[in-house]
Design a protein around this motif. Structure first.
Motif, short mmCIF file in Angstrom:
data_model
loop_
_atom_site.label_atom_id
_atom_site.label_comp_id
_atom_site.label_asym_id
_atom_site.label_seq_id
_atom_site.Cartn_x
_atom_site.Cartn_y
_atom_site.Cartn_z
N LEU A 267 0.83 -1.20 0.00
CA LEU A 267 0.00 0.00 0.00
C LEU A 267 0.87 1.25 0.00
O LEU A 267 1.70 1.45 0.90
CB LEU A 267 -0.93 0.00 1.21
N PHE A 268 0.70 2.07 -1.02
CA PHE A 268 1.32 3.39 -1.12
C PHE A 268 0.47 4.19 -2.10
O PHE A 268 -0.40 3.62 -2.79
CB PHE A 268 2.79 3.32 -1.56
N ASN B 151 14.93 1.47 -16.23
CA ASN B 151 15.39 2.17 -15.03
C ASN B 151 14.32 1.97 -13.97
O ASN B 151 13.36 2.74 -13.87
CB ASN B 151 15.62 3.65 -15.32
N VAL B 152 14.47 0.92 -13.18
CA VAL B 152 13.38 0.38 -12.37
C VAL B 152 13.61 0.63 -10.88
O VAL B 152 14.73 0.48 -10.38
CB VAL B 152 13.25 -1.14 -12.62
N ALA B 153 12.56 1.00 -10.17
CA ALA B 153 12.60 1.07 -8.71
C ALA B 153 12.07 -0.24 -8.13
O ALA B 153 11.15 -0.85 -8.69
CB ALA B 153 11.75 2.24 -8.21
N VAL B 154 12.66 -0.69 -7.03
CA VAL B 154 12.24 -1.93 -6.37
C VAL B 154 12.01 -1.62 -4.90
O VAL B 154 12.80 -0.92 -4.27
CB VAL B 154 13.31 -3.03 -6.50
N THR B 155 10.91 -2.15 -4.35
CA THR B 155 10.60 -1.92 -2.95
C THR B 155 10.03 -3.19 -2.33
O THR B 155 9.63 -4.12 -3.04
CB THR B 155 9.61 -0.75 -2.79
N GLY B 156 9.99 -3.22 -1.00
CA GLY B 156 9.40 -4.35 -0.29
C GLY B 156 10.42 -5.18 0.46
O GLY B 156 11.63 -5.14 0.19
N SER B 157 9.93 -5.99 1.42
CA SER B 157 10.81 -6.79 2.27
C SER B 157 11.50 -7.92 1.52
O SER B 157 12.46 -8.50 2.02
CB SER B 157 9.99 -7.36 3.44
N ARG B 158 11.00 -8.26 0.34
CA ARG B 158 11.62 -9.33 -0.46
C ARG B 158 12.18 -8.77 -1.77
O ARG B 158 12.21 -9.43 -2.80
CB ARG B 158 10.60 -10.43 -0.75
N ALA B 159 12.65 -7.53 -1.72
CA ALA B 159 13.17 -6.87 -2.92
C ALA B 159 14.33 -7.64 -3.55
O ALA B 159 14.52 -7.62 -4.77
CB ALA B 159 13.62 -5.45 -2.58
N GLU B 160 15.10 -8.34 -2.73
CA GLU B 160 16.29 -9.04 -3.24
C GLU B 160 15.91 -10.09 -4.30
O GLU B 160 16.69 -10.34 -5.22
CB GLU B 160 17.04 -9.70 -2.08
N ASN C 252 11.20 2.58 1.37
CA ASN C 252 10.06 3.23 2.02
C ASN C 252 9.29 4.11 1.04
O ASN C 252 9.22 5.33 1.19
CB ASN C 252 10.54 4.06 3.22
N VAL C 253 8.67 3.49 0.06
CA VAL C 253 7.92 4.23 -0.96
C VAL C 253 6.67 4.86 -0.35
O VAL C 253 5.91 4.21 0.37
CB VAL C 253 7.53 3.30 -2.13
N LYS C 254 6.47 6.13 -0.68
CA LYS C 254 5.23 6.81 -0.27
C LYS C 254 4.28 6.99 -1.45
O LYS C 254 3.07 6.80 -1.30
CB LYS C 254 5.54 8.19 0.32
N ARG C 255 4.83 7.34 -2.61
CA ARG C 255 3.96 7.71 -3.73
C ARG C 255 4.64 7.44 -5.07
O ARG C 255 5.85 7.60 -5.21
CB ARG C 255 3.62 9.21 -3.63
N VAL D 235 9.07 8.22 -8.40
CA VAL D 235 8.71 7.62 -7.13
C VAL D 235 9.24 8.52 -6.02
O VAL D 235 10.37 9.01 -6.07
CB VAL D 235 9.29 6.20 -6.98
N ILE D 236 8.40 8.75 -5.00
CA ILE D 236 8.76 9.60 -3.87
C ILE D 236 8.76 8.74 -2.61
O ILE D 236 7.81 7.98 -2.37
CB ILE D 236 7.76 10.76 -3.72
N ASP D 237 9.84 8.83 -1.82
CA ASP D 237 9.88 8.03 -0.60
C ASP D 237 9.36 8.82 0.60
O ASP D 237 8.99 10.00 0.48
CB ASP D 237 11.28 7.46 -0.35
N MET D 238 9.33 8.18 1.75
CA MET D 238 8.76 8.80 2.95
C MET D 238 9.54 10.02 3.42
O MET D 238 9.04 10.83 4.20
CB MET D 238 8.68 7.76 4.08
N ASN D 239 10.78 10.14 2.97
CA ASN D 239 11.62 11.28 3.37
C ASN D 239 11.55 12.43 2.37
O ASN D 239 12.25 13.43 2.52
CB ASN D 239 13.07 10.83 3.53
N GLY D 240 10.70 12.26 1.33
CA GLY D 240 10.54 13.30 0.32
C GLY D 240 11.54 13.22 -0.82
O GLY D 240 11.52 14.08 -1.71
#
Length: 491
Positions: free
Chosen positions: A221-222, A250-259, A277-280, A290-295
């Motif tokens: 969820l983001f 040019n890909v972003a990867v997120t999640g606890s199983r990103a590896e 920590n993807v926010k949006r 992609v924007i993370d929780m830290n902006g």
């Protein structure tokens, strides 16, 4: 080569047309894959006007050769095919009038699911009993088929291991690929497993049933988690390793199983950035940023989320099984012989999350139990001992940062159910998921809750302080997979 092809294709080239534009495709490719290879991500629009691709939620309604309601994720391209976008609000499939048939198959055992556990059960049973093996995908091997890495226990690369196992399946086994089991029903001394393959209905009558239906990927969820260019882990692995098409360059990867995804991206030479920590996500016809929780902002052309898999409990509850929460997920309550009730067994990731080889052993174990029931010599204890080497995996329970999200932009369910809709109902004091389902339409769409109910339970837990083990999930109802009503009407 097309813009996102990873390799030169050897198949027969065909010409298709998307929104009037001529494109290159190859026989055997699904519409969604052929369009992705040509750099086209936006395929459909939700009922609330949100642009959607093919690789997060589904299905993908499209207009093909003038016919509305064709699922672009399942339909293969053909020479001269003309494809147009179609919105979800128009998704009323054309009635089935011609073709198709009703066929009856009688076997000793029906194995639902063709991953390592289903293959293991089939190999254990095939010498002494008649077996039907039913697999929804167009291939055997389940999630293992999507990977290129060496697999523990098999001691070889994943797809090579699958190929060697499937070669051992005898011709006498009735294998149904691209076939969806709609449920399990009692019918006298048999169980009835209705199966739909294209426009045909196959009624499988079996004395025993093995549910080796695997696990489903967790939906992260983001904000804007449904826009074109967002990929679920399993879809990303499929486009790369089955179809040899890149999700982007040019890909972003997120999640606890990103590896799991990163190692495949590296193998194919695809540039990536790991964002924990993807926010949006933002973009018009595809992900652009992609924007993370830290902006922090990242310019990318796709985003893949990989946050673990949880047992697919819908086939379990539909068949009369009960579930309990533990290790970070809901799973079936089974007896000492892996039964949810007499005659119905469960094996593999449908039981618990563990390595593929352990799932294979569990399939063999269940097969050995069934053989013993039928009076044949078998030694379940061999597999029981081997399985003791594998401890089921525990998954972390996500914490949804409700206070940081713009909740109306977070899709908890692909059927235009936002996190705000569900949260608003819960904050009014309604915490029964069955009632939440009726008020919001959560879990009432195409996936029947396979992907969204867990997140619904998470929100109830966070807002009320109740443990997930205290929250009941609604029982799945048949048909548990999408089916044209015209196919069933023949019966």
């Amino acid at each position: 080569m097309r813009p996102l092809d990873l390799t030169e294709k050897s198949g027969r080239k065909v010409t298709i047309y998307f929104e009037g534009k001529e494109l290159e495709a190859y026989e055997g490719e699904k519409i969604s894959v052929a369009l992705l290879a040509n750099g086209i991500y936006w395929l459909t629009t939700s009922t609330e006007g949100r642009k959607r691709g093919a690789f997060t939620f589904g299905p993908v309604p499209m207009k093909v050769n003038g016919v509305k309601g064709v699922d672009g994720r399942k339909t293969k391209v053909k020479e001269g095919m003309r494809i147009e976008r179609q919105g979800y609000q128009e998704f009323h499939e054309e009635p089935v009038i011609e073709g198709g048939e009703v066929k009856e198959v009688v076997v000793d055992v029906a194995v639902v699911g063709g991953g390592p556990a289903g293959i293991g059960a089939t190999l254990e049973l095939q010498d002494d009993l008649t077996v039907a093996l039913i697999e929804e995908k167009g291939w055997l091997g389940g999630d293992m088929w999507l990977k290129s890495t060496k697999q523990e226990g098999f001691n070889k690369e994943a797809r090579k291991a699958v190929e060697e196992l499937t070669k051992k399946i005898k011709d006498e086994v009735k294998v149904f690929l691209g076939a969806s089991a709609l449920g399990v029903f009692d019918k006298g001394e048999y169980f009835l497993v209705p199966v739909v393959k294209e426009n045909s209905l196959i009624e499988i009558l079996a004395k025993r049933v093995v549910l080796a239906t695997g696990a489903v990927d967790s939906i992260m969820l983001f904000e804007n988690n449904d826009i074109p260019g967002i990929f679920r882990r399993d879809f990303a692995l499929e486009v790369m390793n089955v179809w040899e098409v890149a999700p982007g360059w040019n890909v972003a990867v997120t999640g606890s199983r990103a590896e799991e995804v990163i190692q495949e991206l590296e193998r194919w030479g695809i540039d990536y950035v790991h964002i924990p920590n993807v926010k949006r996500a933002e973009g018009d016809e595809k992900v652009e940023k992609v924007i993370d929780m830290n902006g922090n902002e990242y310019k990318v052309d796709a985003l893949i989320f990989a946050d673990g898999r949880r047992p697919d409990i819908n086939p379990i509850t539909q068949a009369g099984g009960r579930i309990a929460f533990g290790r970070g997920y809901y799973s079936p309550i089974i007896d000492e012989k892996h039964r949810i009730r007499n005659g119905i067994y469960v094996a593999g990731s449908a039981v618990s999350i563990k390595p593929h080889y352990a799932n294979y052993l569990e399939g063999r174990l269940v097969g050995a139990y069934i053989l013993k029931e039928f009076g044949f010599d078998s030694e379940p204890c061999i597999y029981e001992e081997k399985l003791k080497e594998y401890e089921p995996e525990s998954l972390p329970i996500p914490r949804i940062p409700l206070e940081k999200f713009k909740l109306e932009d977070v899709q908890i369910c692909g059927c235009d159910v936002s996190l705000k809709k569900v949260d608003d109902v819960i904050r009014r004091g309604i915490t029964d998921l069955q009632i939440i389902k009726r008020l919001t339409h959560l879990a009432m769409g195409f996936c029947q809750g396979r992907y969204c109910l867990f997140n619904g339970a998470l929100i109830v837990s966070q807002r009320t302080g109740r443990r997930l083990s205290e929250i009941d999930l609604p029982v799945a109802r048949s048909p548990i997979k999408n089916v044209r009503m015209g196919v069933l009407a023949r019966r």
